[in-house]
Design a protein around this motif. Sequence first.
Motif, PDB file in Angstrom:
ATOM      1  N   LEU A   1       0.884  -1.375   0.115  1.00  0.00           N
ATOM      2  CA  LEU A   1      -0.199   0.027  -0.037  1.00  0.00           C
ATOM      3  C   LEU A   1       0.790   1.222   0.076  1.00  0.00           C
ATOM      4  CD1 LEU A   1      -2.551   1.738   0.100  1.00  0.00           C
ATOM      5  CD2 LEU A   1      -2.682   1.094   2.611  1.00  0.00           C
ATOM      6  N   ALA A   2       1.840   1.257   0.759  1.00  0.00           N
ATOM      7  CA  ALA A   2       2.708   2.248   0.734  1.00  0.00           C
ATOM      8  C   ALA A   2       3.542   2.570  -0.464  1.00  0.00           C
ATOM      9  CB  ALA A   2       3.968   2.309   1.962  1.00  0.00           C
ATOM     10  N   ALA A   3       3.909   1.554  -1.140  1.00  0.00           N
ATOM     11  CA  ALA A   3       4.541   1.621  -2.651  1.00  0.00           C
ATOM     12  C   ALA A   3       3.536   2.347  -3.465  1.00  0.00           C
ATOM     13  CB  ALA A   3       5.198   0.406  -2.921  1.00  0.00           C
ATOM     14  N   ASP A   4       2.502   1.750  -3.387  1.00  0.00           N
ATOM     15  CA  ASP A   4       1.313   2.264  -4.537  1.00  0.00           C
ATOM     16  C   ASP A   4       1.199   3.699  -4.394  1.00  0.00           C
ATOM     17  OD1 ASP A   4       1.292  -0.024  -5.996  1.00  0.00           O
ATOM     18  OD2 ASP A   4      -0.124  -0.886  -5.056  1.00  0.00           O
ATOM     19  N   ARG A   5       0.963   3.844  -2.794  1.00  0.00           N
ATOM     20  CA  ARG A   5       0.704   5.448  -2.717  1.00  0.00           C
ATOM     21  C   ARG A   5       1.767   6.235  -3.351  1.00  0.00           C
ATOM     22  NH1 ARG A   5      -1.796   6.535   3.363  1.00  0.00           N
ATOM     23  NH2 ARG A   5      -4.160   5.830   2.957  1.00  0.00           N
TER      24      ARG A   5
ATOM     25  N   THR B   1       1.310   9.062  -6.094  1.00  0.00           N
ATOM     26  CA  THR B   1       2.039  10.511  -5.887  1.00  0.00           C
ATOM     27  C   THR B   1       2.869  10.872  -7.122  1.00  0.00           C
ATOM     28  OG1 THR B   1       1.711  10.154  -3.564  1.00  0.00           O
ATOM     29  CG2 THR B   1       3.395  11.971  -4.401  1.00  0.00           C
ATOM     30  N   LEU B   2       3.640  10.027  -7.508  1.00  0.00           N
ATOM     31  CA  LEU B   2       4.515  10.097  -8.707  1.00  0.00           C
ATOM     32  C   LEU B   2       3.945  10.380  -9.792  1.00  0.00           C
ATOM     33  CD1 LEU B   2       7.336  10.255 -10.009  1.00  0.00           C
ATOM     34  CD2 LEU B   2       7.391   7.626  -9.902  1.00  0.00           C
ATOM     35  N   ALA B   3       2.679   9.580 -10.120  1.00  0.00           N
ATOM     36  CA  ALA B   3       1.876   9.663 -11.439  1.00  0.00           C
ATOM     37  C   ALA B   3       1.132  10.962 -11.367  1.00  0.00           C
ATOM     38  CB  ALA B   3       0.910   8.574 -11.427  1.00  0.00           C
ATOM     39  N   ARG B   4       0.678  11.309 -10.360  1.00  0.00           N
ATOM     40  CA  ARG B   4       0.021  12.723 -10.034  1.00  0.00           C
ATOM     41  C   ARG B   4       0.781  13.752 -10.527  1.00  0.00           C
ATOM     42  NH1 ARG B   4      -3.749  11.465  -4.741  1.00  0.00           N
ATOM     43  NH2 ARG B   4      -5.514  10.532  -5.671  1.00  0.00           N
ATOM     44  N   GLY B   5       2.073  13.831  -9.861  1.00  0.00           N
ATOM     45  CA  GLY B   5       2.968  14.825 -10.031  1.00  0.00           C
ATOM     46  C   GLY B   5       3.528  14.880 -11.377  1.00  0.00           C
ATOM     47  N   THR B   6       3.592  13.642 -12.234  1.00  0.00           N
ATOM     48  CA  THR B   6       3.958  13.615 -13.540  1.00  0.00           C
ATOM     49  C   THR B   6       2.799  14.045 -14.337  1.00  0.00           C
ATOM     50  OG1 THR B   6       5.331  11.499 -12.967  1.00  0.00           O
ATOM     51  CG2 THR B   6       4.894  12.010 -15.211  1.00  0.00           C
TER      52      THR B   6
ATOM     53  N   GLU C   1       3.910   7.279   2.284  1.00  0.00           N
ATOM     54  CA  GLU C   1       4.710   6.622   1.175  1.00  0.00           C
ATOM     55  C   GLU C   1       5.846   5.801   1.409  1.00  0.00           C
ATOM     56  OE1 GLU C   1       6.039   9.951  -0.986  1.00  0.00           O
ATOM     57  OE2 GLU C   1       4.190  10.748  -1.406  1.00  0.00           O
ATOM     58  N   LEU C   2       6.241   5.035   0.582  1.00  0.00           N
ATOM     59  CA  LEU C   2       7.118   3.949   0.858  1.00  0.00           C
ATOM     60  C   LEU C   2       8.479   4.549   1.474  1.00  0.00           C
ATOM     61  CD1 LEU C   2       7.663   0.920   0.661  1.00  0.00           C
ATOM     62  CD2 LEU C   2       8.707   1.360  -1.549  1.00  0.00           C
ATOM     63  N   ALA C   3       8.740   5.890   0.970  1.00  0.00           N
ATOM     64  CA  ALA C   3      10.048   6.365   1.638  1.00  0.00           C
ATOM     65  C   ALA C   3      10.042   6.425   3.264  1.00  0.00           C
ATOM     66  CB  ALA C   3      10.247   7.961   0.658  1.00  0.00           C
TER      67      ALA C   3
END
Length: 467
Positions: free
Chosen positions: A183-187, A191-196, A265-267
């Motif tokens: 779930l953390a990775a997909d979140r 986030t990356l997809a939305r920023g892109t 997020e995964l980080a």
Amino acid sequence: MTRLRTSTIVLAAALAGACSLIPAYQRPAAPVPEAFPNAPASGAVAAPQADTLAWRDYFADARLRELIDLALANNRDLRVAALNIERARAQYGIQRAALFPAIGVTGSENAQRLPADLSMSGESRITRQYSATLGFSAYELDFFGRIRSLNEQALEAYLATEEARRSAQIALVAEVANAWLTLAADRERLTLARGTHETRQKSYDLTKRSFDAGAVSALDLRQAETLLEGARADVARYTALVAQDENALALVAGAPVPAGMLPGELADVLTTVADLPAGVPSEVLVRRPDVLQAERALRAANASIGAARAAFFPSITLTAGAGTASASLDGLFKGGSGTWSFLPQIRIPIFEGGRLQASLDAAEIQRDINVAQYEKAIQSAFREVADSLAERATVAEQLDARRRLVAATAETYRLSEARYRAGVDSYLGLLDAQRALYGAELELIGVRLAEASNRVALYRALGGGWK
């Protein structure tokens, strides 16, 4: 009553000296190498063993620990495993009860009418008899250990269900952790997809204005639109994945998951999964609950051989009772109304048509089957650890390479954008750099998830997580 008490004492003494025909148990040798491949040699002595490290000490994030507690309390699969233990305990209690005589009190009335032609007096008569008896019926003296062998078999079956519950708990802890990390990775991917998507939307808007002004071609506009729609599709896809991950987490937890237990997020959660030193010998596998469960099943099969052997020998059963009897109810407890009975019975098998030998053969074959299943359980456990160590041996290098790749593609994108703005390169080069950067960032998230999941998998494979 004195004779009955004396008989009971004699029976207890006889049982204490009864023999057992259960074969001496020897644990089969583990059919695996003594050491794991790809296992680091350093830290092997000082490293804590996985099966002694509680999951609360392994997972540092408070949200994850609370979620695991929630799952342990509500997961239906684990609840079924716990109920199976209770059922096995009850079945063991039933079998163990056969070691002792079942003593009970019975009261009866026997009324009979004799017609005149059957009566000695030539007149019809009614006779009544009342009795009250304390005793036991058909109690088998376990001289050759048949009942004790069956009791041992039931005990091992009960202990096997306990190991099954521990194994189920390990699997549940690992499943919750992996679902939480996914779930953390997909979140983070979302986030990356939305920023892109936002970046590509701005780039498309700028390209659209340039196209309207005649500064760029229709091909540049359509290429920008292609990237924009691809990013929009990724946003929709990862939005659905995040929702599905949350549903999966609720299922494994067995209850709705509060928002406070969900990861960021995964980080933010990578450091919450501890690194487990793995320099341990392969003999640690025999302490895994699933391997112990297979060994308990082997012990149960070994005990059943003792019961099959005992069936060849004579069996002695006793029925005894003491009480009072009278022709009238009011005379039931008067002096001189005492009665007792003692009915021993011995059964010696002479001809069974091969049934007893077939039963013994079946028990021995079942024991051999359980030996093979035990060895297979060890081999499967060895492979799980070896696979986790093989991945672990290269995952750090993969992670470093992916980070460097993201840095390189980010710099490539920056240079491509500068060259495009300066009119040196075409827009196609800039779009390729955008695609490469986006793909590299997604791959980095995947490798980071694999690294965290590998630590969870290794912890589970080494038998940790049940305390």
